[in-house]
Every structure is written in structure tokens, then in C-alpha cells.
Design an enzyme around this catalytic site. Structure first.
Site, PDB file in Angstrom:
ATOM      1  N   HIS A   1      71.053  13.076  -1.319  1.00 58.66           N
ATOM      2  CA  HIS A   1      70.651  12.815  -2.706  1.00 58.66           C
ATOM      3  C   HIS A   1      70.489  14.108  -3.503  1.00 58.66           C
ATOM      4  O   HIS A   1      69.401  14.699  -3.495  1.00 58.66           O
ATOM      5  CB  HIS A   1      69.303  12.085  -2.722  1.00 58.66           C
ATOM      6  CG  HIS A   1      69.381  10.663  -2.307  1.00 58.66           C
ATOM      7  ND1 HIS A   1      69.673   9.645  -3.202  1.00 58.66           N
ATOM      8  CD2 HIS A   1      69.198  10.071  -1.115  1.00 58.66           C
ATOM      9  CE1 HIS A   1      69.659   8.486  -2.558  1.00 58.66           C
ATOM     10  NE2 HIS A   1      69.377   8.712  -1.288  1.00 58.66           N
TER      11      HIS A   1
ATOM     12  N   CYS B   1      74.684   7.935  -1.935  1.00 58.07           N
ATOM     13  CA  CYS B   1      74.006   7.027  -0.997  1.00 58.07           C
ATOM     14  C   CYS B   1      74.568   5.613  -1.130  1.00 58.07           C
ATOM     15  O   CYS B   1      75.719   5.386  -0.784  1.00 58.07           O
ATOM     16  CB  CYS B   1      72.496   7.083  -1.224  1.00 58.07           C
ATOM     17  SG  CYS B   1      71.555   6.442   0.168  1.00 58.07           S
TER      18      CYS B   1
ATOM     19  N   GLU C   1      70.074  14.373  -6.617  1.00 56.69           N
ATOM     20  CA  GLU C   1      69.086  14.193  -7.695  1.00 56.69           C
ATOM     21  C   GLU C   1      67.652  14.342  -7.199  1.00 56.69           C
ATOM     22  O   GLU C   1      66.729  14.501  -7.987  1.00 56.69           O
ATOM     23  CB  GLU C   1      69.293  12.830  -8.380  1.00 56.69           C
ATOM     24  CG  GLU C   1      68.718  11.616  -7.656  1.00 56.69           C
ATOM     25  CD  GLU C   1      69.560  11.130  -6.484  1.00 56.69           C
ATOM     26  OE1 GLU C   1      70.546  11.804  -6.127  1.00 56.69           O
ATOM     27  OE2 GLU C   1      69.222  10.076  -5.909  1.00 56.69           O
TER      28      GLU C   1
END
Ligand SMILES: Nc1ncnc2c1ncn2[C@@H]1O[C@H](COP(=O)(O)OP(=O)(O)O)[C@@H](O)[C@H]1O
Ligand SMILES: [Mg+2]
Lengths: 241, 736, 85, 85
Positions: A208, A86, A210
Site C-alpha cells: 500500500h 491490493c 498510500e
């Protein structure tokens, strides 16, 4: 693996990445301060999401000039692994480490939702845990994620196999035609969601991983990005336990 | 003390122009034993303003139950604190930013988020989630699309940049807000129980530090000032709109939390409403100390601010800290490392006075505790609204000719349509705690490192409140409890944002008193204390007040967040059970309002005991992992609840319901639907009966349509079509 | 003495400008039907202390290094007026 | 015939300009220490069809209605050149 997560003023996914690396994957993780001039002995450095310097000028534009970035570049040149997620991707672009640029999303709004990605290459340190062509569901959350470059440069990028993730529909089909806007969430050229450098040791991606690395959130499609990057076997069942 | 500089002489007219009443002016003269200086007058009028002093609401707010086994900090601090176990506390509060958002929606809403986040981290807690409760007027009212777009962007851009997820909220539309929209922002933070920070100054000689953005002329209440008396030039330079700087907020947040980990700081407070004035006075008052400030040391964004302006500026992203003498360097270093401006601007004194210096002169010297203790308090006259009885007359309820069409028409309104156009603009997954984000009944956060979590919800039905504020207040509490119960959360505390019209209007005062009474009754019934809150009066334009809107935000704890039910149907074959008993209630219903333009009748009765039993049952079923789906019935009744449960997962149902068609849209409270695997349905029903909660098995999940038969009428709507209508209703109405 | 200058940054002509397009569309809907095209860019007003080097050169560097992403944006520099302190 | 014009929009001087502040900070860190202040604004290049009313007036209205938020921003209009189609 010794991992570093860079903290820029305005980073806000730093703890999320740290958490997955440390607690889900059991790695040796440290925060690296933007003002540091060394990445110490880290073999993987993650530039996390967020709004470095508020993203006030262009996303990532100011963070590029942080002292740590020279060290990150050095690490990349020496073959170390660098992952930008990002805002981290935006910073890598502004640093000229991947080619191309980010523009505001086609919708001209911040978009927070799930996107579907196709893994275009599984021979990279970051994607070895996936099959080529595998379709992943991964959250995006950004306002400036529309990847662009000249047609020429895009052709070259494709030719060199540097497109790593592409936005697709939920079945893995091309995000094109009438439905393009629904699946190509930010309007990126050629639906590009993630690119790597020539050597394949630097990856930038808007979605993302994560945020989808734990079954608790109903989705762990992203775990293998980080697991692969730290060289944990692609047998993710073991990792999850 | 003599009048200083070229400041205007203070007299009763100037005091009135600044919003002080005649006897309030008398009070301050008595307290000081002389006429106040210009700066002192400004300070007093700010501290004694409705906004800071709660002078019209305090007498009623005392009725709220504010204590409970989990409460560590009730109202009175920057935010309330509850113990959530395992050494953790939750710090939360809600605040309004209504007036600024109507003037400039983007900045108004953004700075609203900024303010509430600062309230949380000043307590030593890291903010982890926000909610936003929004009330807009008719979409076609003047400026309304612009206001909606601006508010949503403002909340999004600020929260997203700071990196705090907005995990839920509510949005409604009513012509009563055409000229006064409401923007209520809630934030919740987490801290270790032994690391809580209080904004309580102490220790004579301890330095006061200013950190964060520099001070400009933002937000000084220029409008109420006697402009001729005081350089009209500087007046015109005063911006009415405060601009937020979320990047500054983010680094102020990180720096403050780092400072608080060092033990070098004694107290930390943000500069919110009335800026340096309220932060310094409140901090000193809580600690029973005095302070001396030197305004020449305050970092300024532009030159030549007067002491008055510096004391009253509402520039954003600023903090006031008291450090231990000798350790201020540590604090300064941390702020500097984060690239923030920091300055020592004064010190704590033992004389209980506020002494303020500027340009070598003393511009104010006031005793602090008498100012707080003598803050005015009013019991304003109340009157039952003259049209109340007429409005409560039972409404006529037309029978729908085709309930399927009615359902589609209701889903096609911005009021009942999906709000994803809004919450997609909010980052709701950052910080990776969000187990359930916007779109369900309550949001759920996991507490990392454990299996436990928190449920969060915000609720109120202003139409009910306007028909009967006491019932409406209790209903808001009950609905919040019910929404939490759907995710298995047991309430531990609530915060409120009481948005009303002009309290000097006796009918508004009555509404306020009644609403507080209703909320208090709800709190007692569910044993949920009020731990913080905010009052927003004067939401009135040209004599028209908003509908009374006491927004309730409630937090509950969940022992295990791993197998929570969804708010939608998830498994074909599941039995659909209807909990609770309809009583055919249409007062203030969405059915009458949205289809017929009628807001008539008494709102649905609130049976607090029935609600308690239902919530207890739902929590038990969730914790026992016996249900796949739980969704409460609210606006639009059973029909809308079923439609939502279908479209959320793309699954149909086939149901047989024993009621007349119109009853599908009745809004009787204390009801919910659950879906369970067929082989556990009987057990669940037995559990409901044991707990005295009415229950019927109405059919099964499956197919592609919402199929339902009742009293000869049939609904047979394809879920895909319902989804299309529902999910596009809001953006279509907005034309965005 | 200080110098004031303005740097203007626009997306390069061959780059799509969705923001400009959105504004042009909105203006059309508002009834401004004479509007044919809009490009949306950024403008920076910079105050510089008088120094040894050339102001234009300094501003060129500032633009290249920070204000513009020259891959997709063009910039132009314009001196405003000087002010004596 | 078309007319080209530029509308420049800046935060009013007394209004906080977080962008400008951040950019000035970044330039300082980059060693551009002659930079005293930066204000960040927007620039719009607009192409208009020749019409009956005054261009300046039209652009004034466009700015007030859409391009600038006059509560917190000032704007200025500048005609560029005319082009024959
Ligand atoms: N302004 C908003 N911001 C974030 N989420 C919102 C907003 N408005 C509505 N939502 C979400 O949409 C869902 C439906 O809201 P609502 O109809 O008020 O739920 P309920 O009736 O259960 O209280 C909830 O999950 C809520 O959190
Ligand atoms: Mg609900």
C-alpha cells in the site's frame, strides 16, 4: 491531473488514496461509483484496496463485473493510467488485465506488516520517482496476495520486464532460501509484489503506497508511486512541504 | 387481547422457563392488566433479561462518575460521546461477546466486532479504530488453541473486511478462563459535533424502516424455552450460532452514514441483543412515543417465522430507522443504491404503546415506558469470599539465583511474550490514521487535517482483581492513565466491560461492588468520566467463576502527534531515567504466578495521587518533546519493561540499579522509564523533582546487550537473543 | 419447477494447494495417518428456475464467468435433482 | 491400494451463508436471472491408504474433527474410486 478513485461496495482504502492524491499531492480527485459506466475525463484511475463484495468468492472476482470496469479497461486501452492497489490489483488480475492470479498467502493468514520492495523498473509512469534497484519499505495488509502463474507465463513476464516490484530482504537481497518466508511475505512466485501490462500504463501491486506517504507515519517511501503517477516531479521534498 | 394463533398459552411456568422470576411475571401481568400473549412474554423476558436490563448491576453502576466538561453523552445510549475539540467528537464503547465466542470462537468474536461497530455508527460517527481485550485459559487447556485461533481470525476477518483498523488491545492467559474465555471488543468513531445522531424516536406518523440483512432464526434464546409447548420442530431449526457478514456490515455502515447526512432520518438504531424488540422499544422509550409494527413486512431469510421469532431474532447487520414522513423515499433510495434490502415495517404513534401486528392479528400491545420504568432491579446479597483473607496473606518471594535467566523465562511465556502473532492478523493501518499501532503502551491516531490526535488503551489485571477487586479496579484505571500518559494523551473518558461470574453468588456480587468502587475512585482521582460500558455476568462453568475482570478502555487527547516518544529505546547514549519508587510488592505478580504458580498476597497498592503526578509529568515531558522513550512499568515490573524497551528497537542498555535482584520484578505501581538525550537529562530530573516524582538516572542506552547490575547480581543478555525468545514465545506455545 | 445443481471448483493439479497441504498436515498430527493427500476446493449448490436454455450450458457459463478462475482452477458441474414447485 | 473420497461441507440450511448470498447477487447482476439461490460450501478430495478400519468411519471422524464445524455446518462423504498403487 484529473484522478478517479473507484468505490466498489466493500472498498475501504478509497479515502486513503483520495487523501494522498488530494491533500498531499494537490490533484483534482473524484470518487467513481462502481455502477458508473464512465471514468469521465480522468487520466489516472485508482482501484483501491479493500474487500469488494466481501472478497467472498475470490478476492476481486465479483468487482470485475461492475459497469465501471469496462470504462477502466477502455481507459487502459487508450493509454490512460490505471493503478490497482491490493484489492485493486486482485481486481485487475481477475479482469485479465495483467495476467496471473492471486492465491491465499502461504501462511494462510491475513498479514499486516511492513515488507521491503525493490524497484525493478523506474521508467514507468508510476515509478519515475524512484531509482531502479531502490529498496522501499511498504506496508502490506492482505490475506490473498500470493501471486502465481504458470512457469512459462512467469518467464515471459520477466522477459518482458513486467515485474515492477519484488519482495526483498531489508538490504535489497533476494527473498530466497531459508529466510524466504520472512521477506516474501505472502509466498508469491518469484517474490513478485507488483506487475504492469505490456504498455506500462497499468500497474497492480499488493503493498500500500498510500499508507506510507507521510512522514508522520514514520515512512513516506510510497509517496513517489502516486506522485509519479500524477506527473508530479520526483523532487519529493517539494511535494512534502 | 386474546391468545392468538396456535401459540402456547402463557402461564407462570412458561414465564419461568423463559427466565422471568415469579414476581417479574406478576409485574408484567399488572402492567398489562392481563396475562401476556406469547409474543409479549418473549418481549418482556428479553427486555428484562440481565443482558438488556442490567438488573443486577444497575444499583452499583450509578456510582460511576459520568459527567465531565467533555462529556456530551454518558451511559444510556448506544455509545458515549466526548468532545475532543475543533468541532469533533469521539464516540466509543466496549462490549463483551464471551459466551458466543466460547461456543464458536470465529463467529462469536466476529459478530462481537460487528455489534460494537454498529453501536458506533448508529450515533452518526464513522468508526475509525477498534481494540480487543482477550482473556484465554491455559494454552494447554482443552480446545484452547482452537479458541485462540478462532477468536483472532474472527476479529481479524471481520474488522479487516469492514476496513476498521484494530490498533491495540490486550491478551492474557489464566486458568480461570479455561472454561469461559473473554472477548471484549471496543470501537471508536468520529463525528462532527453538530452531526451527532441519537436513537430517539419521535413524530407520530413517521415511518419505521428496516434495513440490512434479512431476518432468520438466529440467536433466539431457545434454550430457556419450554420446548414441548412450542413446536419442537421450529426449536430445532434455531441456530445457536450467529454468523457475521462483514461485507453487509460495511455497506450498511456506508449507507447509514449517507442517510444521516440527509436529515431525512429521525433516529437510527441497530438491532443488537434482543433484536427488533430492544431496538424498537429503546428507541421509542427514549423519545417517549409509541409504535405500530407490522411483522408481515419484515424481510425474512426463511419462511414461516413466528411473530415471537421475528421479534427476538438476533440476526446480524440489521438496522431500524425512523424517517421523516414524506422523506422516506430518500432513505430507501440510498439503501437501494448500496444494494441493501429496505422495508417500511411500521410507524411511530403517539399513544406510548407498542402495537405489533402479524397476519392481520394483533400479537402484542404493551405500554412502553412502564416496561422500561418497572424493569426489575436487584441489590443482590454480597459476601466477602471466604478464602480472601488467606489469599491475601503476604507471599514468600524467592530470590532469583540468576535474574537474567528469570527474565528470559518470563519473556518466554505467552503472557509476557510479544503479541504480534495476534495483531499481525489485524489490519492496523487501514484508514491511514494510525501513528502508533499495536506494540506500544497506547495506540495513537491522528485526526486528519490537524496535528492533534487520540490515544487509546485497554487495561486490567485480573489477578489483582481477584485478590482485591477494589484495588484491582482502581489499578486498571491508573494503568490506563499511565499508558496514555506515555504517549502524551490526556484522558477524556473511559468505557468499561465488566466481566464477572454469577451475580447470584454473593461472593461474585461482592467482587462486582468492590470493583465498581475501585474504578469510581480512580475515575474521580483522574477526573475521567465513564461514558459507556457493558456488564457481562454469568461467566461461570460448573460453579467456577472467572477472575473478576473489569476491562477498562480509555481515550485521551494529544495536542500534537508529530514527535511522540517510542515505547522502546531509540538513540545510543540516551540516559535512562527511572520514575517512581519501588515498594517491593509481589502480591499477584507475574514473577510469582508465572514462575512459581503462586497467586498470593495483596496486590500492589494504588496511590492515585502518585499516579496523577507521574501522568502529569509524563504528559508534560511528551508535549515538551524532551524524551525519546517512555514506557510504563506493569506486569513483570522493571525487568520486563527494560527488556521490552530494548527488544523493541534492538538497542541495549548498561544500567546500575540500587535494589535487590528480586525487586527487578516487583510490580509497584506509578512507575515508568524514560530515555532522554544526555544534555537534557538534568532538566528532566529537575522537572520530576519539582513535581514530586521520584527519579533516578540508572544508566545509558547502547551496546547490544541488556546489561544491569544490582546488589552484586548481574544481568547480561544479548538483545537479539531476548528478542528471539520474546517474539516467538506466543506462536511457539500455540504451535502455530 | 426448479433445478438444483452443484459446481465443484478445485485448484488445477499443477497448482500448489497450500490449504490442502495444511489440512493434510493437521490430519497427520491428529493421528489420521492413513491420509496421503488432501486437495481443498469449493462447492456451490445452485438452484435454478426451469428456463429455455440448457441448464448445463448455463452452469458452464456461470462457472467460467464467476465461480472459477480458469487460469488456476478447474470446475465440474453436476445436476442434482429437479423439484416441482 | 489407495482410496479416494470427497467430503463436502455446507453451512446448515438455517445458518446465514453470506458467501452464497453475495454470489447469488453477483449472478443476478450478471444477468443469470434463472439463479434462485446459491449456497457456498467446501469440497475436499482426500486420498487414503488402504487400512484396517472402515473408510467411511475414518472420513466421518476426519470431518467431525477438522473439516466441518458441526455447530454450523453439515458434511457428506462420498467415495470416489480406488486405485491400485
Ligand atoms: N489482542 C490484541 N490485539 C491488538 N493488540 C494487542 C493485543 N494484545 C496485546 N496487544 C498489543 O500489545 C502491546 C502490549 O500489550 P500489553 O502488555 O497489554 O501492554 P501494557 O502492559 O502497556 O498495557 C500493546 O500495544 C497492545 O496494544
Ligand atoms: Mg504499558
Amino acid at each position: 491531473m484529473k484522478c478517479g478513485v473507484v468505490v466498489f461496495p466493500g472498498s475501504n482504502c478509497d479515502h486513503d488514496v483520495y487523501h494522498v492524491l488530494k491533500h498531499s499531492l494537490g490533484q483534482d480527485v473524484h470518487f467513481l461509483w462502481h455502477g458508473d459506466s464512465s471514468v469521465r475525463d480522468c487520466e489516472l484511475v485508482v482501484l483501491p484496496g479493500g474487500f469488494s463484495y466481501g472478497d467472498y468468492l475470490r478476492a476481486g472476482a465479483m468487482a470485475v463485473h461492475s459497469p465501471i470496469m469496462a470504462a477502466v479497461r477502455q481507459l487502459a486501452d487508450n493509454g490512460g493510467r490505471v493503478l490497482g492497489v491490493c484489492n485493486g490489483f486482485q481486481i485487475l488480475l481477475e479482469a485479465g488485465m495483467l495476467g496471473g492470479a492471486m492465491r491465499r498467502n502461504q501462511s494462510l493468514r491475513f498479514e499486516c506488516r511492513d515488507a521491503f520492495l525493490r524497484v525493478e523498473r523506474s521508467d514507468l509512469p508510476f515509478t519515475s520517482g524512484y531509482r531502479s534497484g531502490q529498496v522501499l519499505r511498504m506496508p502490506i495488509a492482505h490475506a490473498e496476495g500470493c501471486y502465481i502463474d504458470t512457469e512459462e507465463a512467469l518467464d515471459k513476464l520477466e522477459h518482458n520486464g513486467r515485474v515492477v516490484f519484488r519482495y526483498v530482504d531489508s538490504e535489497g537481497g533476494a527473498a530466497e532460501g531459508e529466510q524466504a518466508a520472512k521477506w516474501n511475505v505472502n509466498g508469491s512466485a518469484r517474490a513478485i509484489a507488483g506487475v504492469c501490462n505490456e504498455a506500462g500504463n497499468v500497474l497492480g501491486m499488493m503493498p500500500h503506497p498510500e499508507r506510507c506517504a507521510d512522514k508522520l507515519f514514520g515512512n513516506d517511501d510510497g509517496l513517489a508511486v502516486l506522485a509519479s503517477a500524477v506527473g508530479v516531479a520526483a523532487d519529493l521534498e517539494g511535494v512534502l512541504a | 387481547m386474546s391468545a392468538t394463533r396456535n401459540e402456547p398459552p402463557v402461564d407462570i411456568d412458561l414465564a419461568k422457563a423463559q427466565g422471568l422470576a415469579e414476581d417479574e411475571y406478576g409485574q408484567i401481568c399488572d402492567i398489562l392488566g392481563r396475562v401476556p400473549t406469547y409474543t409479549e412474554l418473549g418481549i418482556t423476558s428479553a427486555l428484562w433479561s440481565e443482558h438488556c436490563s442490567y438488573k443486577s448491576s444497575k444499583v452499583y453502576l450509578r456510582e460511576f462518575p459520568t459527567e465531565g466538561e467533555h462529556v456530551l453523552q454518558g451511559p444510556g445510549e448506544n455509545a458515549g460521546i466526548v468532545d475532543i475539540g475543533d468541532g469533533w467528537v469521539a464516540v466509543f464503547k466496549m462490549e463483551s461477546h464471551n459466551h458466543p465466542s466460547f461456543i464458536e470462537p470465529y463467529q462469536g468474536a466476529a459478530t462481537g466486532v460487528g455489534g460494537i461497530l454498529r453501536d458506533i455508527f448508529t450515533m452518526g460517527a464513522r468508526p475509525v479504530a477498534c481494540l480487543d481485550a482477550l482473556r484465554f485459559g491455559d494454552i494447554d487447556a482443552p480446545r484452547m488453541r482452537y479458541l485462540i485461533d478462532g477468536v483472532v481470525r474472527g476479529i481479524g476477518d471481520y474488522g479487516n473486511c469492514v476496513g476498521i483498523p484494530t490498533v491495540g488491545g490486550e491478551t492474557s492467559f489464566h486458568s480461570g478462563y479455561n472454561e469461559n474465555i473473554l472477548v471484549n471488543a471496543f470501537a471508536l468513531g468520529l463525528a462532527r459535533r453538530d452531526r451527532i445522531f441519537h436513537a430517539r424516536a419521535s413524530g407520530a406518523g413517521n415511518p419505521m424502516l428496516y434495513a440490512g440483512s434479512a431476518t432468520g432464526r438466529d440467536g433466539i434464546h431457545g434454550a430457556t424455552m419450554a420446548s414441548e409447548a412450542f413446536g419442537s420442530e421450529s426449536e430445532s431449526k434455531r441456530p445457536t450460532v450467529q454468523v457475521g457478514d462483514p461485507f453487509a456490515e460495511k455497506i450498511v455502515l456506508e449507507a447509514c452514514l449517507e442517510v444521516m447526512r440527509t436529515d431525512a432520518a429521525v433516529a437510527v438504531q441497530d438491532m443488537g441483543a434482543a433484536g427488533l424488540t430492544s431496538s424498537a422499544f429503546e428507541m421509542a422509550d427514549r423519545g417517549g412515543v409509541g409504535f405500530r409494527l407490522n411483522l408481515d413486512r419484515v424481510p425474512l431469510r426463511e419462511p414461516n417465522l413466528s411473530p415471537y421469532e421475528i421479534m427476538l431474532s438476533e440476526s446480524q447487520e440489521r438496522m431500524l430507522l425512523v424517517a421523516h414522513r414524506g422523506r422516506q423515499e430518500e432513505v430507501v433510495k440510498i439503501f437501494e443504491r448500496w444494494g441493501l434490502e429496505v422495508a417500511e415495517i411500521g410507524e411511530i404513534t403517539s399513544d406510548g404503546r407498542a402495537q405489533i401486528l402479524a397476519g392481520g392479528e394483533e400479537v402484542a400491545s404493551m405500554p412502553i415506558s412502564p416496561l422500561a420504568a418497572n424493569a426489575p432491579m436487584y441489590r443482590r446479597p454480597v459476601a466477602v469470599p471466604s478464602d480472601l483473607a488467606a489469599r491475601q496473606e503476604p507471599p514468600e518471594v524467592p530470590e532469583p539465583s540468576d535474574p537474567g535467566t528469570v527474565l528470559e523465562r518470563l519473556l518466554d511465556t505467552p503472557e509476557l511474550g510479544c503479541k504480534s502473532w495476534i495483531w499481525r492478523q489485524y489490519d492496523h493501518t487501514v484508514r491511514t490514521n494510525t501513528v502508533i499501532g499495536p506494540g506500544g503502551d497506547a495506540a495513537v491516531l491522528v485526526l486528519k487535517g490537524s496535528t492533534g490526535g487520540l490515544g487509546l488503551t485497554s487495561d486490567v489485571n485480573p489477578v489483582y482483581c481477584s485478590l482485591d477487586p477494589a484495588t484491582g479496579g482502581a489499578q486498571a484505571v491508573a494503568e490506563a492513565v499511565r499508558n496514555l500518559a506515555c504517549v502524551g494523551a490526556k484522558p477524556v473518558g473511559l468505557t468499561d466491560c465488566l466481566n464477572f461470574g454469577n451475580p447470584e453468588n454473593p461472593e461474585v456480587s461482592w467482587q462486582f461492588r468492590e470493583a465498581v468502587r475501585g474504578i469510581s475512585a480512580g475515575c474521580r482521582a483522574f477526573d475521567v468520566p465513564v461514558i459507556s460500558g457493558n456488564v457481562s455476568f454469568y461467566n461461570e462453568t460448573e460453579g467456577r467463576s472467572i477472575p473478576p475482570t473489569p476491562t477498562i478502555a480509555m481515550v485521551g487527547v494529544i495536542a500534537d502527534v508529530r514527535n511522540l516518544p517510542a515505547a522502546h529505546f531509540t538513540a545510543v547514549g540516551d540516559r535512562v531515567l527511572l520514575l517512581g519508587q519501588d515498594a517491593n510488592e509481589f502480591g499477584g505478580s507475574a514473577y510469582l504466578r508465572l514462575l512459581y504458580g503462586v497467586e498470593q498476597g495483596a496486590p500492589p497498592k494504588v496511590d492515585l495521587e502518585a499516579e496523577s503526578r507521574l501522568a502529569g509529568l509524563l504528559r508534560f515531558l511528551v508535549s515538551d518533546e524532551r524524551i525519546h522513550t517512555a514506557h510504563d512499568l506493569a506486569e513483570g515490573g522493571l525487568g520486563i519493561a527494560l527488556a521490552e524497551a530494548c527488544v523493541g528497537g534492538g538497542l541495549g542498555v548498561d544500567l546500575e540499579i540500587d535494589c535487590q535482584p528480586h525487586q527487578l520484578f516487583s510490580e509497584t505501581q506509578a512507575r515508568a522509564i524514560v530515555a532522554v538525550a544526555p544534555n537534557t537529562a538534568e532538566q528532566v530530573m529537575a522537572e520530576a523533582e519539582k513535581r514530586d516524582v521520584p527519579v533516578v538516572d540508572v544508566g545509558a542506552v547502547g551496546g547490544t546487550a541488556l546489561k544491569l547490575r544490582c546488589d552484586g547480581a548481574v544481568v547480561n543478555s544479548e538483545v537479539e537473543e531476548l528478542h528471539r525468545i520474546w517474539s516467538t514465545a506466543l506462536p511457539r506455545a500455540l504451535e502455530m | 419447477m426448479t433445478v438444483r445443481a452443484r459446481v465443484t471448483v478445485y485448484p488445477r493439479p499443477e497448482i500448489l494447494d497450500p490449504q490442502g497441504k495444511a489440512i493434510a498436515g493437521a490430519l497427520g498430527r491428529l493421528g489420521f495417518d492413513r491420509v496421503l493427500d488432501v486437495r481443498a476446493g469449493k462447492s456451490f449448490e445452485i438452484e435454478l428456475a426451469e428456463g429455455s436454455g440448457s441448464v448445463e450450458e448455463e452452469l458452464g457459463q456461470i462457472s467460467e464467468k464467476l465461480l472459477a478462475n480458469t487460469l488456476i482452477e478447474d470446475y465440474s458441474v453436476e445436476l442434482l435433482e429437479s423439484e416441482s414447485a
